[in-house]
Design a protein around this motif. Structure first.
Motif, PDB file in Angstrom:
ATOM      1  N   SER A  47       0.872  -1.171   0.000  1.00 47.23           N
ATOM      2  CA  SER A  47       0.000   0.000   0.000  1.00 47.23           C
ATOM      3  C   SER A  47       0.909   1.221   0.000  1.00 47.23           C
ATOM      4  CB  SER A  47      -0.879  -0.046   1.254  1.00 47.23           C
ATOM      5  OG  SER A  47      -1.549   1.163   1.448  1.00 47.23           O
ATOM      6  N   ASP A  49       1.440   4.270   0.472  1.00 51.03           N
ATOM      7  CA  ASP A  49       1.080   5.567   1.046  1.00 51.03           C
ATOM      8  C   ASP A  49       1.766   5.726   2.397  1.00 51.03           C
ATOM      9  OD1 ASP A  49      -0.271   3.644   2.446  1.00 51.03           O
ATOM     10  OD2 ASP A  49      -2.278   4.478   2.166  1.00 51.03           O
ATOM     11  N   TYR A  50       2.984   5.150   2.512  1.00 46.91           N
ATOM     12  CA  TYR A  50       3.609   5.050   3.819  1.00 46.91           C
ATOM     13  C   TYR A  50       5.115   5.305   3.749  1.00 46.91           C
ATOM     14  CZ  TYR A  50       1.836   3.527   8.424  1.00 46.91           C
ATOM     15  OH  TYR A  50       1.354   3.480   9.711  1.00 46.91           O
ATOM     16  N   GLU A  54       6.975   2.621   1.888  1.00 47.90           N
ATOM     17  CA  GLU A  54       6.534   2.454   0.494  1.00 47.90           C
ATOM     18  C   GLU A  54       5.691   3.657   0.095  1.00 47.90           C
ATOM     19  OE1 GLU A  54       6.067  -0.759   2.259  1.00 47.90           O
ATOM     20  OE2 GLU A  54       4.771   0.347   3.625  1.00 47.90           O
ATOM     21  N   ALA A 108       4.384  -4.130   3.651  1.00 47.02           N
ATOM     22  CA  ALA A 108       3.750  -2.812   3.717  1.00 47.02           C
ATOM     23  C   ALA A 108       3.876  -2.215   5.111  1.00 47.02           C
ATOM     24  CB  ALA A 108       2.282  -2.942   3.315  1.00 47.02           C
ATOM     25  N   GLY A 109       5.060  -2.279   5.677  1.00 42.84           N
ATOM     26  CA  GLY A 109       5.238  -1.792   7.046  1.00 42.84           C
ATOM     27  C   GLY A 109       4.294  -2.512   7.996  1.00 42.84           C
ATOM     28  N   SER A 111       2.866  -4.668  10.906  1.00 39.02           N
ATOM     29  CA  SER A 111       3.235  -5.101  12.250  1.00 39.02           C
ATOM     30  C   SER A 111       2.815  -6.555  12.426  1.00 39.02           C
ATOM     31  CB  SER A 111       2.518  -4.254  13.305  1.00 39.02           C
ATOM     32  OG  SER A 111       2.546  -2.892  12.945  1.00 39.02           O
ATOM     33  N   ARG A 116      -2.729 -11.418  13.755  1.00 43.30           N
ATOM     34  CA  ARG A 116      -2.364 -11.705  12.358  1.00 43.30           C
ATOM     35  C   ARG A 116      -1.565 -13.001  12.259  1.00 43.30           C
ATOM     36  NH1 ARG A 116      -0.576  -5.490  11.025  1.00 43.30           N
ATOM     37  NH2 ARG A 116      -2.658  -4.658  10.641  1.00 43.30           N
ATOM     38  N   GLN A 157      -5.606   4.775   9.577  1.00 40.19           N
ATOM     39  CA  GLN A 157      -5.846   3.999   8.363  1.00 40.19           C
ATOM     40  C   GLN A 157      -6.596   2.707   8.706  1.00 40.19           C
ATOM     41  OE1 GLN A 157      -2.298   2.853   6.168  1.00 40.19           O
ATOM     42  NE2 GLN A 157      -3.437   3.042   4.251  1.00 40.19           N
ATOM     43  N   THR A 160      -5.520  -1.061  10.384  1.00 46.57           N
ATOM     44  CA  THR A 160      -4.147  -1.001  10.916  1.00 46.57           C
ATOM     45  C   THR A 160      -4.112  -1.101  12.441  1.00 46.57           C
ATOM     46  OG1 THR A 160      -4.171   1.414  11.079  1.00 46.57           O
ATOM     47  CG2 THR A 160      -3.359   0.469   9.013  1.00 46.57           C
ATOM     48  N   VAL A 161      -2.925  -1.355  12.939  1.00 46.27           N
ATOM     49  CA  VAL A 161      -2.688  -1.376  14.378  1.00 46.27           C
ATOM     50  C   VAL A 161      -2.946   0.017  14.987  1.00 46.27           C
ATOM     51  CG1 VAL A 161      -0.901  -1.706  16.127  1.00 46.27           C
ATOM     52  CG2 VAL A 161      -1.102  -3.324  14.239  1.00 46.27           C
ATOM     53  N   ASP A 199       2.539   4.911  12.090  1.00 48.04           N
ATOM     54  CA  ASP A 199       3.896   4.521  12.476  1.00 48.04           C
ATOM     55  C   ASP A 199       4.776   5.772  12.539  1.00 48.04           C
ATOM     56  OD1 ASP A 199       2.559   2.140  11.643  1.00 48.04           O
ATOM     57  OD2 ASP A 199       4.475   1.142  11.411  1.00 48.04           O
TER      58      ASP A 199
HETATM   59  N1  ARG Z   1       2.162  -0.879  10.977  1.00 49.68           N
HETATM   60  C1  ARG Z   1       0.751  -0.697  10.864  1.00 49.68           C
HETATM   61  C2  ARG Z   1       0.022  -2.021  10.774  1.00 49.68           C
HETATM   62  O1  ARG Z   1       0.610  -2.996  10.422  1.00 49.68           O
HETATM   63  C3  ARG Z   1       0.349   0.171   9.693  1.00 49.68           C
HETATM   64  C4  ARG Z   1       0.823  -0.279   8.361  1.00 49.68           C
HETATM   65  C5  ARG Z   1       0.261   0.553   7.231  1.00 49.68           C
HETATM   66  N2  ARG Z   1       1.011   0.362   6.028  1.00 49.68           N
HETATM   67  C6  ARG Z   1       0.839   1.015   4.861  1.00 49.68           C
HETATM   68  N3  ARG Z   1       1.632   0.720   3.878  1.00 49.68           N
HETATM   69  N4  ARG Z   1      -0.099   1.908   4.713  1.00 49.68           N
HETATM   70  O2  ARG Z   1      -1.144  -2.107  11.031  1.00 49.68           O
END
Ligand code: ARG
Length: 296
Positions: A47, A49-50, A54, A108-109, A111, A116, A157, A160-161, A199
């Motif tokens: 995704s 937008d981070y 990414e 995608a960053g 967690s 999960r 978002q 997300t966490v 994050d």
């Molecule tokens: N680290 C958080 C999660 O895993 C947010 C990740 C959102 N990543 C992104 N690419 N928008 O929930």
């Protein structure tokens, strides 16, 4: 004689059974990596937008998905000897794309939460995260403790966490869940929400690029062990082995850190638009000033 015959039959039956069992187990444990090599490409869901993980940037005049996670994905594809295909989608679809078989990996960053982990396998962690509030700079004094945020309008978002942390730890706050991170930041800048939870490296990146934004000093409590990791479909252990090996190396030799530094230097597409617009405004102001001075 009869007994010998029976022993022979039994032995050959056992032998063939063993052979079949071995074959099927080896083909199932090798299938993922083999299948990827056969396809000739590694499909990674993200995704974008981070930033710095990414995001989209203009590289050689082309709009491309870049960032530290994408460089890492490229390193994994290189290790497998295949091409990298980045598949962009909103974050709430990233993990499900593994289940539907649309992607081989999700980077995608993400967690690695216990929840999960029940559904997906995760690589070893590659980045230890903190989660923070992005606020308007003018509110820096206002949001210093959790009480001040208790009834605020907070965006996060979807899926997300940071979103679930707001739900759990600030139950009286008004939560605005948005699919796109950039949209959430726009809402903050236009005053529709008071804070955006995300994050910390991402919040810092927005704050560095937008003079009107800042990262709040107050933060919510994070659960332990929820570092960023690569998500893999459950049971794809041969692929996990390759991913872990690459990550271990990128961490040990500091390469992931250099990926982050490289990403910080790239300018996001959206940001570029803002800068261009800003430059135009500035340029027209300067020329007005100049005209005013000349005529005055
Ligand atoms: N680290 C958080 C999660 O895993 C947010 C990740 C959102 N990543 C992104 N690419 N928008 O929930």
């Amino acid at each position: 004689m009869k007994l010998k015959k029976w022993i022979f039959v039994l032995c050959s039956f056992l032998a063939s059974f063993f052979l079949v069992a071995c074959q099927s187990s080896s083909s199932s444990s090798q299938s993922t990596v083999e299948a990827i090599k056969q396809k000739g490409k590694l499909v990674v869901a993200t995704s974008p937008d981070y930033a710095p993980f990414e995001f989209q940037a203009l590289v050689d005049g082309k709009n491309q998905v870049v960032g530290a996670d994408i460089d890492m994905a490229q390193a994994i594809a290189d290790e497998l000897g295949v091409k990298l295909e980045v598949s962009s989608m909103s974050f709430d679809n990233v993990l499900t794309s593994l289940q539907t078989g649309k992607a081989d990996l999700a980077i995608a960053g993400i967690s690695a939460t216990e929840e999960r982990e029940e559904v997906f396998d995760f690589s070893i962690p590659y980045y230890e995260n903190k989660i923070s509030f992005l606020i308007r700079k003018t509110d820096h004094e206002k949001y210093k403790d959790l009480d001040s945020l208790a009834s605020a309008n907070i965006a996060a978002q979807k899926g997300t966490v940071p979103e679930s942390m707001v739900k759990e730890q600030l139950p009286k706050a008004q939560l605005t869940s948005l699919t796109n991170m950039g949209e959430a930041v726009n809402e903050l800048q236009s005053g529709k929400v008071d804070a955006v939870h995300m994050d910390e490296p991402v919040a810092l990146s927005y704050a560095t690029k937008n003079a009107d934004l800042a990262v709040a000093t107050v933060s919510l409590t994070m659960k332990e062990g929820e570092e960023n990791a690569v998500a893999i479909k459950k049971g794809n252990s041969d692929l996990k082995e390759v991913v872990d090996k690459v990550i271990q190396k990128l961490k040990d030799d500091g390469t992931y850190q250099t990926y982050l530094e490289k990403a910080a230097k790239l300018t996001e597409v959206e940001q570029k638009k803002i800068t261009e617009a800003g430059t135009k405004v500035l340029a027209s102001q300067l020329s007005l000033d100049y005209q005013a001075r000349r005529s005055g």
